[in-house]
Motif scaffolding. Structure first.
Motif, PDB file in Angstrom:
ATOM      1  N   LEU A 192       3.119   2.733  38.968  1.00  0.00           N
ATOM      2  CA  LEU A 192       2.426   1.715  39.360  1.00  0.00           C
ATOM      3  C   LEU A 192       1.048   2.737  38.125  1.00  0.00           C
ATOM      4  O   LEU A 192       1.041   1.209  37.022  1.00  0.00           O
ATOM      5  CB  LEU A 192       1.455   1.309  40.268  1.00  0.00           C
ATOM      6  CG  LEU A 192       0.495   0.887  40.434  1.00  0.00           C
ATOM      7  CD1 LEU A 192       1.123  -0.609  40.060  1.00  0.00           C
ATOM      8  CD2 LEU A 192      -0.425   0.372  41.928  1.00  0.00           C
ATOM      9  N   PRO A 193       0.815   3.655  37.242  1.00  0.00           N
ATOM     10  CA  PRO A 193       0.401   3.568  36.184  1.00  0.00           C
ATOM     11  C   PRO A 193       0.873   3.500  35.077  1.00  0.00           C
ATOM     12  O   PRO A 193       0.544   2.402  33.930  1.00  0.00           O
ATOM     13  CB  PRO A 193       0.025   4.950  36.562  1.00  0.00           C
ATOM     14  CG  PRO A 193      -0.029   5.821  37.939  1.00  0.00           C
ATOM     15  CD  PRO A 193       1.273   4.562  38.633  1.00  0.00           C
TER      16      PRO A 193
ATOM     17  N   VAL B 380       5.560   6.799  45.527  1.00  0.00           N
ATOM     18  CA  VAL B 380       6.103   5.801  45.412  1.00  0.00           C
ATOM     19  C   VAL B 380       5.746   5.639  44.078  1.00  0.00           C
ATOM     20  O   VAL B 380       6.121   5.014  43.050  1.00  0.00           O
ATOM     21  CB  VAL B 380       6.003   4.731  46.000  1.00  0.00           C
ATOM     22  CG1 VAL B 380       6.940   3.803  45.946  1.00  0.00           C
ATOM     23  CG2 VAL B 380       7.296   5.365  46.813  1.00  0.00           C
ATOM     24  N   LEU B 381       4.077   4.568  43.755  1.00  0.00           N
ATOM     25  CA  LEU B 381       3.585   4.343  43.436  1.00  0.00           C
ATOM     26  C   LEU B 381       2.740   5.371  41.805  1.00  0.00           C
ATOM     27  O   LEU B 381       3.027   5.302  41.056  1.00  0.00           O
ATOM     28  CB  LEU B 381       2.122   3.309  43.719  1.00  0.00           C
ATOM     29  CG  LEU B 381       2.353   2.750  44.955  1.00  0.00           C
ATOM     30  CD1 LEU B 381       0.840   2.530  45.507  1.00  0.00           C
ATOM     31  CD2 LEU B 381       3.299   1.933  44.594  1.00  0.00           C
ATOM     32  N   MET B 382       3.002   6.897  42.369  1.00  0.00           N
ATOM     33  CA  MET B 382       2.620   7.173  41.012  1.00  0.00           C
ATOM     34  C   MET B 382       3.827   8.605  40.754  1.00  0.00           C
ATOM     35  O   MET B 382       4.120   8.413  38.828  1.00  0.00           O
ATOM     36  CB  MET B 382       1.910   8.712  41.733  1.00  0.00           C
ATOM     37  CG  MET B 382       0.206   8.118  41.797  1.00  0.00           C
ATOM     38  SD  MET B 382      -1.138   7.352  40.519  1.00  0.00           S
ATOM     39  CE  MET B 382      -1.188   8.782  40.066  1.00  0.00           C
ATOM     40  N   ALA B 384       7.140   7.468  41.469  1.00  0.00           N
ATOM     41  CA  ALA B 384       8.123   7.013  41.428  1.00  0.00           C
ATOM     42  C   ALA B 384       9.876   7.644  41.808  1.00  0.00           C
ATOM     43  O   ALA B 384      10.668   7.582  41.503  1.00  0.00           O
ATOM     44  CB  ALA B 384       8.544   6.145  40.238  1.00  0.00           C
TER      45      ALA B 384
END
Ligand code: SF4
Ligand code: SF4
Lengths: 265, 668
Positions: A192-193, B380-382, B384
């Protein structure tokens, strides 16, 4: 190390392709576009090379305005810069012209290696990388499944898959062009970043005049391949299951069908 | 002679020493507690200050009342009597203190005598005895029965033995006192009296009895003080921390994940360090009593995967303690293990089916799930980082709005020949049928969609679908930790629904139902939602759906986690089955709140199951034991998992699985 990755925006592989009424092209409404899957392997390899050897990844793509989104997606997974070859007159370019425009743009930036997919999944021509090598006067290896850079960064060893499935190991000096096959790596998913940062990265827009072309040299006019007409392949017939108790009998029917209907033996 | 006793009988004038010592141990206890509170408070803000009365009620009901603890007989009762024994003994001690140091000296009032004293002695004696039985039961269970879910550390042993010794020395002191003085009314101290009988004058003289009494008295006092001091530094801290956990429990709907608000403008996502949890989440680390009930019911643990919810909370606690130094400002560089990867492995996190069984069963309201999701969000978000099967799943969701590789333009293809109208053609409908990804694309679940269409038509319901405008509800992405993708899908759906002015939505999928009911409101999507089990039952009860035929053969019902535990829909499906079945409804061993997951929740549907046994097979084998012919279910994931399980186990001849809608439709 300066890494250039050429990508193409293509209709999603699950798209239900429909031909427009006069057969001059496909219906573009409702199509979802994605980064050409083979180009994703090229990009991933580029980003890995950068992570290993340092440097910068520049993504370059020729396409209409919507292709910006594809470039943005590449920036989200680790590319640093984007170049968008974007001019209405580029529309309809064949592989030859596309490579010509790409070559011009690439020749104006520093590069040590150029990566791209082995083919676009839309037209499946598999030609741009070869034309590009010709225009830039570089060696290339296509259908690459494995890539190893020499420690002095002067050459690469590429494992490629030949037409018969045989494997070849080819070593060529850098700079060179590599066209990726699907087993080259496992493309990553954007963090996301990464997605957020990509929104702020610059995408350079280059037009016909920026690249010093005349309108006759590009697009349909400059192309050597002209598409006369589009049509859908015939619908695939449902498979046939041969019923029967006796294997010999079943085999006989099968052979007969293969010979007379499928005409392949 | 007055019916009473002298408080510091035989030990001399020690009141002052005792009170000074008391003050010291209480200080030690409070200090230990204070340090824990400080540790929890490194966590982030989280509001839990509402519903004060409900919170007090929680402590009374679940703490003092042991409501959940008593769900299991043996451990429940042993803890209950130990707890209440001690509470009464504590109150007794308080009464003695009030008499001796408040009412006597200040008000010159003496009440600890006569009948009050007799009853007081009797009750305290019995409480002490009950507490001893409680400890003995606990010791027997821990060290003789040794259930798998209990891991024994020294703290457990020491705590129990210490409690036992405090109680036993209390009785010995009392016995010696009674033996030396022998007032007849002390028969009311039932157990003390009988112990006193042991100190028979034939073998022990009064003089040495007095010495023994003194020894017992001091040992009892010393042990009691040790126990009080130890409270703040041991598992016994749970008396306070678990009570706080009960007080600060969540009153949100169970199936609601905390959203990452304003996600576009955040810099970090999810949790990778203890201090990124909220104070309430860190409190859980100490509230957990290691009772292991959650582990005993966890499908991941029971199928031999690396996850145990109990261990997860304990690993969090260990990390919190190891991190405590680096959390102090002077020592920020102090090395500590990574929360994800070292303290808690990635495999553990991906093993969770988010079935909610752990949280439902936990007697002290530990909240495991949000933690699992927070840690997944980080991965997941940071980073992946996730099982690689999920990459295509995410990409499919992004481009085709469904988790499989089906073109979004084919979403309504299942309706071919049925002429189901979509809202784009006519949005004047009573209710929207949310088909969902499974119902639209999965061959098995498409049959359920068709069955529901049949039912709705029979009942003359004017309904429509969104067709190709419907997108994945976002639930799988969200449960996997891809909050960003989840929110994008949710927002896009809300926009379309609002455009059509949709008010009522009907679901066959409990996952969609849950997320619309409990999570869409977080993003401004307020709709009236129905699961088809509730809806169909209502149609039957109102007479809009007439069922004349019956299903042959016995049935069993598999509770979907997201329907049952998440949304308390246990009865509607069973009621429908009663209406339509000829045979018996044979319940499986694990049902309702304790139902066993099919294995597909929390995005596990799209992950390989490489570790341990297959959860769906365990469930199918349980169903097989009922000898029912059909497993009725009400969730597309369950349907897929159970069908697969039946095939994998080669039970196709014996067992089949059907959605309730299919069963009903087959009778129309
Ligand atoms: S989390 Fe709850 S159920 Fe699990 S071990 Fe701790 S206290 Fe027991
Ligand atoms: S939610 Fe279910 S699978 Fe996950 S830890 Fe709790 S009991 Fe285990």
């Amino acid at each position: 190390m300066n890494i250039v990755v050429c990508i193409k925006q293509v209709p999603d592989t699950e798209t239900k392709i429909q031909i427009n009424s006069d057969g001059s092209g496909i219906v573009t409404e409702g199509i979802k576009y994605v980064v050409n899957p083979y180009d994703e392997y090229a990009l991933e390899e580029g980003v890995r090379l950068k992570e290993k050897f340092g440097g910068e990844v520049t993504v370059i793509s020729l396409g209409p305005e919507r292709a910006k989104e594809a470039i943005r997606n590449c920036l989200a997974v680790g590319a640093d810069k984007g170049i968008h070859l974007n001019d209405p007159s580029f529309e309809g370019s064949d592989s030859y012209v596309t490579a010509k425009i790409l070559a011009k743009a690439i020749s104006e930036i520093p590069f040590d290696i150029i990566l791209t997919g082995k083919q676009g999944v839309d037209f499946d021509n598999s030609q741009v990388f070869a034309y590009l090598a010709n225009f830039l006067n570089l060696p290339f290896v296509s259908v690459v499944m494995d890539l190893e850079l020499s420690s002095d960064l002067k050459s690469v060893t590429a494992k490629r898959e030949g037409e018969g499935g045989e494997k070849e190991m080819i070593q060529i000096p850098l700079p060179a062009i590599i066209a990726a096959q699907k087993d080259l790596n496992q493309p990553r998913y954007a963090s996301l970043p990464g997605i957020m940062k990509a929104k702020k990265k610059e995408i350079k827009n280059l037009t016909l005049s920026d690249l010093d072309f005349s309108a006759d040299e590009v697009g349909e006019k400059g192309s050597r391949v002209k598409v006369k007409n589009y049509s859908l392949p015939p619908e695939r017939k449902a498979g046939q299951i041969i019923q029967g108790e006796d294997p010999t009998e079943v085999c006989e029917i099968l052979v007969k069908l293969l010979r007379e209907e499928a005409k392949i033996i | 002679m007055d019916v009473t006793r002298e408080i510091f009988w035989n030990v001399g004038n020690v009141a002052l020493i005792v009170y000074i010592l008391s003050a010291i141990v209480v200080f030690i206890l409070v200090y230990g507690f204070y340090k824990r509170v400080k540790l929890w408070r490194v966590g982030k803000e989280e509001k839990r200050g509402d519903f004060i009365w409900e919170r007090v009620k929680s402590v009374l009901l679940f703490g003092f009342g042991h409501k959940k603890t008593l769900n299991e007989t043996y451990p429940g009762i042993s803890h209950f009597i130990l707890f209440w024994g001690f509470v009464i003994l504590f109150l007794g001690t308080l009464i003695i203190f009030l008499q001796e140091d408040v009412f006597s000296p200040i008000f010159n009032l003496f009440f600890l005598h006569g009948n009050f004293y007799l009853w007081f002695s009797l009750i305290l004696d019995f409480s002490g005895a009950l507490a001893i039985i409680g400890v003995l039961l606990a010791l027997y269970r821990r060290y003789v029965i040794k259930p798998d879910r209990l891991d024994n550390i020294f703290d457990d042993f020491f705590s129990l033995i210490l409690i036992l010794l405090v109680l036993v020395t209390g009785f010995l002191t009392e016995g010696a006192r009674i033996a030396a003085t022998r007032p007849d009314f002390e028969r009311w101290s039932f157990f003390g009296w009988h112990i006193a009988l042991l100190f028979n004058p034939s073998w022990i003289e009064v003089a040495s009895l007095l010495v023994w009494h003194k020894i017992f008295w001091w040992v009892h006092l010393g042990l009691a003080f040790l126990l009080i001091g130890y409270l703040g530094y041991s598992k016994l801290l749970h008396i306070f921390s678990s009570s706080l956990s009960l007080f600060f429990r969540s009153f949100e709907p169970k199936g609601k994940l905390k959203p990452i608000l304003d996600i576009e403008n955040q810099e970090s996502f999810g949790v990778s360090k203890v201090e990124e949890f909220s104070w309430r989440q860190l409190l859980d680390a100490d509230a957990c009593t290691r009772c292991g009930r959650c582990q005993d019911i966890c499908p991941a643990y029971l199928s031999e995967k690396p996850l145990s919810p109990k261990k997860l909370i304990q690993d969090l606690k260990t990390n919190l303690l190891l991190s405590s130094k680096s959390l102090k400002k002077e020592n920020p560089e102090e090395k500590r293990p990574h929360l994800v990867g070292q303290s808690i492995s990635e495999d553990e996190l991906w093993s969770c089916t988010t079935c909610f069984a752990c949280q439902e069963t936990c007697p002290v309201f530990v909240e495991h799930l949000q933690k699992v999701i927070d840690l997944r969000r980080y991965l997941v978000l940071m980073e992946a980082k996730f099982p690689q099967e999920l990459t295509p799943m995410f990409k499919n969701l992004e481009t085709n709005y469904n988790p499989w590789a089906f073109g979004f333009a084919t979403r309504a293809d299942w309706t071919k020949g049925l002429e189901v109208k979509s809202l784009s053609e006519d949005n004047d409908v009573e209710i929207l049928f949310w088909v969902g990804c499974s119902g639209s694309f999965d061959d098995r679940s498409k049959k359920v969609s068709k069955a529901l269409v049949k039912i709705l038509r029979k009942a003359n319901i004017n309904f429509g679908i969104l067709g190709n405008e419907e997108k994945c509800c976002g639930e799988p992405a969200r449960r996997i930790g891809n909050e960003y993708l989840g929110q994008i899908l949710i927002q896009q759906n809300i926009e379309v629904l609002k455009n059509y002015g949709v008010k009522k939505i009907l679901f066959t999928c409990p996952h969609g139902y849950n997320t619309f009911k409990n999570e869409y409101p977080q993003f401004g999507g307020e709709f009236e939602v129905f699961h088809h089990t509730d809806f169909i039952l209502d149609l039957i009860q109102k007479g809009r759906l007439k069922i004349e035929k019956k299903i042959n053969g016995d049935l069993t019902y598999h509770d979907s986690c997201y329907l049952g535990r998440y949304n308390d829909i246990y009865d509607s499906p069973r009621e429908i089955l009663k209406h339509i079945s000829d045979g018996k409804i044979k319940e499986m061993e694990r049902k309702r709140e304790k139902s066993f997951c099919c294995g597909a929740g929390g995005g596990r549907m799209w992950m390989e199951e490489n570790l341990g046994k297959r959860i769906n097979q365990l469930r199918v084998m349980e169903a097989e034991k009922t000898d029912a012919k059909t497993i009725a279910s009400a969730c597309p994931y369950c349907l897929t998992m159970l069908s697969d399980g039946i095939k994998e186990k080669g039970l196709e001849e014996k067992l089949e699985t059907k959605d309730i809608a299919e069963l009903v439709a087959s009778l129309l």
